[in-house]
Design a protein around this motif. Structure first.
Motif, PDB file in Angstrom:
ATOM      1  N   GLY A 227      34.015  46.189  46.946  1.00 49.06           N
ATOM      2  CA  GLY A 227      33.735  44.934  47.615  1.00 49.06           C
ATOM      3  C   GLY A 227      33.165  43.782  46.773  1.00 49.06           C
ATOM      4  O   GLY A 227      32.759  42.626  46.993  1.00 49.06           O
ATOM      5  N   CYS A 228      32.586  44.394  45.172  1.00 50.21           N
ATOM      6  CA  CYS A 228      32.160  43.583  44.569  1.00 50.21           C
ATOM      7  C   CYS A 228      33.219  42.737  43.688  1.00 50.21           C
ATOM      8  O   CYS A 228      34.104  43.674  43.058  1.00 50.21           O
ATOM      9  CB  CYS A 228      31.124  44.025  43.653  1.00 50.21           C
ATOM     10  N   ILE A 229      33.221  41.491  43.632  1.00 48.52           N
ATOM     11  CA  ILE A 229      34.502  40.756  42.924  1.00 48.52           C
ATOM     12  C   ILE A 229      34.276  41.234  41.412  1.00 48.52           C
ATOM     13  O   ILE A 229      33.026  40.848  40.923  1.00 48.52           O
ATOM     14  CB  ILE A 229      34.488  39.201  43.403  1.00 48.52           C
ATOM     15  N   LEU A 230      35.307  41.180  40.712  1.00 49.45           N
ATOM     16  CA  LEU A 230      35.230  41.392  39.118  1.00 49.45           C
ATOM     17  C   LEU A 230      36.166  40.333  38.776  1.00 49.45           C
ATOM     18  O   LEU A 230      37.436  40.200  38.991  1.00 49.45           O
ATOM     19  CB  LEU A 230      35.655  42.531  38.571  1.00 49.45           C
ATOM     20  N   GLY A 231      35.615  39.226  37.956  1.00 50.98           N
ATOM     21  CA  GLY A 231      36.499  38.203  37.263  1.00 50.98           C
ATOM     22  C   GLY A 231      36.371  38.437  35.540  1.00 50.98           C
ATOM     23  O   GLY A 231      35.521  39.058  35.228  1.00 50.98           O
ATOM     24  N   TYR A 232      37.276  37.619  35.098  1.00 49.91           N
ATOM     25  CA  TYR A 232      37.219  37.754  33.685  1.00 49.91           C
ATOM     26  C   TYR A 232      37.556  36.178  33.155  1.00 49.91           C
ATOM     27  O   TYR A 232      38.746  35.568  33.456  1.00 49.91           O
ATOM     28  CB  TYR A 232      38.241  38.659  33.213  1.00 49.91           C
ATOM     29  N   ARG A 233      36.820  35.748  32.158  1.00 49.44           N
ATOM     30  CA  ARG A 233      37.108  34.467  31.530  1.00 49.44           C
ATOM     31  C   ARG A 233      37.730  34.782  30.204  1.00 49.44           C
ATOM     32  O   ARG A 233      37.142  35.333  29.466  1.00 49.44           O
ATOM     33  CB  ARG A 233      36.049  33.504  31.479  1.00 49.44           C
ATOM     34  N   LEU A 234      38.721  34.035  30.073  1.00 46.33           N
ATOM     35  CA  LEU A 234      39.796  34.341  28.764  1.00 46.33           C
ATOM     36  C   LEU A 234      39.889  32.855  28.234  1.00 46.33           C
ATOM     37  O   LEU A 234      40.211  32.122  28.922  1.00 46.33           O
ATOM     38  CB  LEU A 234      40.756  35.410  28.671  1.00 46.33           C
TER      39      LEU A 234
END
Ligand SMILES: Cc1cc2nc3c(=O)[nH]c(=O)nc-3n(C[C@H](O)[C@H](O)[C@H](O)COP(=O)(O)O)c2cc1C
Length: 373
Positions: A227-234
């Motif tokens: 339920g925890c969102i994981l994002g990634y900035r590239l």
């Protein structure tokens, strides 16, 4: 009138957000010993009333050596976790926004004295300079010290530090973690040929250069509760002949999707000096988001000079992105999403104490923007 797509729920694999606007992470260099304090309470409290679905707290170091400057937020010890939990806990009582935090390691770009609004220089020994690290012993520029090349044990320790910080973030009350994999910091440095000359399994072709970022994302996913969102900035691309290409970023975004990353934000710049960026015009990086979205199917966030709700809506309607991240616009107008909604003829729920200023009770924005008073 149909509700603009911008203000419809954003369904990610891990959770659903109230809308498709995110407050972009922005370093404030205002912490002592990595601790969130009164400035962060003021700053994040203000942004928590923006009306965005997600607020991503600034780049936060996973270890002392991963800071950009001595004034960065950190999340490697109990005191830092407690300080952030207090701030976020208080703000959650007054805002439905989901709080996220960007976790980062500065790599070869750390150990700086940063002065706001702009300007930085290398720290001196007397000021507590620390040794930077990188995939290879190549300095960012002549004005930066040469980093120490990481060995496999060093990489394992950093992977572990990201995972430990993610666990702390979840315990502190964050519902999203974003990894900083752009702007020349450690995860980006692994990806770019001009900072990674390794001859082991982490250097050479694109798959090898993308491997450490992917492994870090995998370790963080494993550390987070469901339920925890994981994002990634590239960086979509580096605008440099020896930098990351858009094709390589698409490959990484596909890998990230496979290891359970919910969304990717495609930024650009700051990978190395001597870049040739395009003119900074409205939506100048949105084509990165479109390429990543259309070629991998991962939820894609456009960032960079998105100046109005209508511009954001157009990007979403055109299929360029699933959501937008707003940086400077939010500092300038911390109720950005409310005002964008009013300009587009709809309204977002606000604090009851602020209800008198809502677009149905106070016609100001509708008069100014001609949506009918
Ligand atoms: C003061 C400031 C601090 C920033 N710090 C970060 C950061 O911590 N992490 C990050 O990924 N980007 C950072 N950025 C970049 C923003 O998140 C955003 O991508 C950039 O400002 C472009 O979006 P905008 O045109 O909406 O401002 C920062 C930008 C500003 C203006």
């Amino acid at each position: 009138m149909n509700r603009p797509l911008l203000f419809t729920p954003w369904q990610l694999p891990s959770a659903t957000l109230a809308n498709r606007i995110m407050v972009s992470p922005m370093c404030m260099y205002s912490a002592t010993d990595g601790l969130a304090g009164s400035f962060h309470r003021l700053h994040l409290g203000t942004l928590s009333q923006s009306g965005a679905g997600l607020l991503v707290v600034e780049s936060t170091a996973v270890s002392p050596g991963g800071r950009i400057s001595p004034n960065c937020l950190g999340l490697w010890n109990d005191a830092q976790e407690t300080a952030l939990a207090r701030v976020i806990g208080d703000l959650r009582a007054h805002s439905p926004i989901r709080f996220g935090i960007q976790l980062s390691h500065s790599g070869r770009k750390g150990s700086r004295l940063v002065t706001m609004p702009s300007g930085s220089r290398a720290l001196t020994e007397a000021e507590g300079a620390w040794q930077g690290v990188g995939p290879s012993a190549i300095a960012y520029s002549r004005r930066y010290p040469v980093p120490q090349e990481l060995d496999l044990a060093g990489m394992r320790a950093i992977r572990g530090a990201f995972a430990a910080a993610a666990r702390r973030a979840a315990r502190a009350g964050f519902g999203a973690v974003e990894l900083h994999g752009g702007h020349g910091y450690l995860l980006h440095a692994f990806r770019a040929p001009n900072s990674n000359r390794r001859t082991d399994g982490y250097g050479g072709d694109c798959a090898n250069r993308n491997r450490f970022p992917r492994e870090v994302a995998e370790a963080v996913r494993d550390a987070l509760p469901p339920g925890c969102i994981l994002g990634y900035r590239l960086n979509g691309e580096d605008w440099h002949p020896e930098g990351v290409t858009l094709e390589e970023s698409i490959a990484l975004a596909g890998d990230l999707r496979r290891v359970g990353v919910d969304y990717v934000t495609t930024s650009g710049g700051a990978g190395s000096p001597g870049i040739s960026p395009p003119p900074v015009t409205p939506g100048y990086m949105a084509h990165f988001a479109a390429a990543v979205r259309n070629q991998t199917g991962i939820d894609s966030v456009a960032v960079g000079m998105i100046l109005s709700g209508r511009q954001a809506e157009e990007l979403l309607q055109d299929g360029c992105a699933d959501a937008v991240a707003i940086g400077r616009g939010m500092l300038d107008d911390p109720r950005w999403a409310h005002h964008a909604a009013a300009q587009m003829g709809c309204e977002l729920a606000a604090l009851p104490q602020y209800a008198k200023s809502s677009s149905s009770n106070w016609p100001g924005y509708r008069i100014v923007h001609g949506t009918g008073a």
